[in-house]
Design an enzyme around this catalytic site. Structure first.
Site, PDB file in Angstrom:
ATOM      1  CG  HIS A  36      -1.977   1.404   1.467  1.00  0.00           C
ATOM      2  ND1 HIS A  36      -1.516   2.395   1.791  1.00  0.00           N
ATOM      3  CD2 HIS A  36      -3.122   1.111   0.856  1.00  0.00           C
ATOM      4  CE1 HIS A  36      -2.664   3.119   1.830  1.00  0.00           C
ATOM      5  NE2 HIS A  36      -3.578   2.384   1.018  1.00  0.00           N
ATOM      6  CG  ASP A  37      -0.980   4.743  -0.760  1.00  0.00           C
ATOM      7  OD1 ASP A  37      -1.340   4.005  -1.811  1.00  0.00           O
ATOM      8  OD2 ASP A  37      -1.687   5.423  -0.279  1.00  0.00           O
ATOM      9  CE  LYS A 123      -5.709   4.019  -1.591  1.00  0.00           C
ATOM     10  NZ  LYS A 123      -4.643   4.590  -0.573  1.00  0.00           N
TER      11      LYS A 123
END
Length: 290
Positions: A36-37, A123
């Site tokens: 994630h990110d 995202k």
């Protein structure tokens, strides 16, 4: 309004995790990994030499290696470097222009560069499920478990876990493979997931699931070395001479014996020349690559 400068803290260990309310078993054949990110932009808010980030990277690299070996799909989220005001919407009020201000930092950090068979999702909101095909992908792949790691814990990682739970996807939050604004927020995430929407697990717990197919990783080697020496992980220097840390010949021979089960063969002389974690891992990677 923008993300503040973030201080380091000690990564929580499995012994510090809250008690899980559910007893779900991690099943590799039903799982996907979500990184994630982990973009340069978000990592840049920590100090360049942050021990927290170095630990985080080592854990995620180990998770990714495990998943690749087990055929578990690896999925990334990454914000686009060009986002118009309408796309960002309320994010502008909360965080400002974000990556629009630093588009050169849009890439995933080098240690985790996606491979050609990995999936990278744009995202747009806190949850990785919002405005993305993630739910459809998981259904198409026959996956109903999502292993979550990355940053930031109390924002996107937590919202993704909650969203997964509400879509009947079991979230497994890797408690020592996320980083946050502070230790307090990190611990809040683990407590919420453990008691409301998922299961908190450690990197070692995920990697140790497949006992019949051992996986040798750098984080696993570090953990083993720390059992032999009197040093905390946060203070450990991977380039330091391990003999100076107290590693002796008996420890080295036990490691040589242990590595044979992975098909990695070394002599004592091979390892005694430059006894450091980074040097030994370079030798191991060369053997595995061969």
């Amino acid at each position: 309004m923008a993300i503040p400068s973030l201080s380091t803290y000690s990564m929580p260990s499995a012994e510090q995790f809250p008690t899980n309310k559910v007893t779900w078993a991690f099943e590799p054949e039903k799982a996907a990994l979500l990184i994630h990110d982990m973009q340069e932009y978000f990592v840049s808010f920590y100090d360049k030499d942050s021990a927290l980030i170095q630990t985080l990277l080592s854990k995620i690299v180990a998770l990714k290696q495990f998943c690749e070996a087990q055929g578990i799909p690896v999925i990334y989220t990454a914000q686009p470097k060009e986002q118009n005001m309408a796309d960002r919407a309320l994010l502008n009020d909360m965080w400002g222009p974000g990556l629009n201000r630093s588009p050169e930092l849009q890439k995933v950090v080098a240690e985790l560069t996606p491979k050609s068979n990995d999936t990278v999702l744009d995202k747009w909101r806190y949850s990785a499920f919002q405005r993305s095909p993630l739910e459809h992908m998981l259904k198409e792949l026959g996956k109903d478990q999502l292993v979550i790691c990355g940053i930031y814990g109390h924002i996107g990682c937590l919202m993704t876990a909650v969203d997964a739970f509400m879509r009947d996807v079991k979230p497994f939050m890797v408690g020592d493979a996320i980083a946050d604004f502070s230790l307090e927020e990190h611990e809040m995430v683990l407590k919420y997931v453990a008691t409301r929407c998922g299961k908190v697990v450690s990197t070692a717990e995920i990697i140790g699931t497949v006992a019949t197919q051992p996986i040798l990783t750098k984080v696993g080697l570090l953990s083993q070395l720390l059992t032999f020496i009197d040093e905390e992980e946060d203070a450990f220097d991977p380039d330091e001479n391990l003999i100076d840390y107290g590693l002796d010949s008996v420890h080295i021979m036990s490691l040589i014996t242990e590595w044979r089960k992975y098909g990695i063969e070394f002599t004592f002389i091979d390892l005694a020349d430059e006894p450091s974690l980074n040097r030994w891992w370079a030798l191991i990677e060369a053997k595995m690559g061969a």
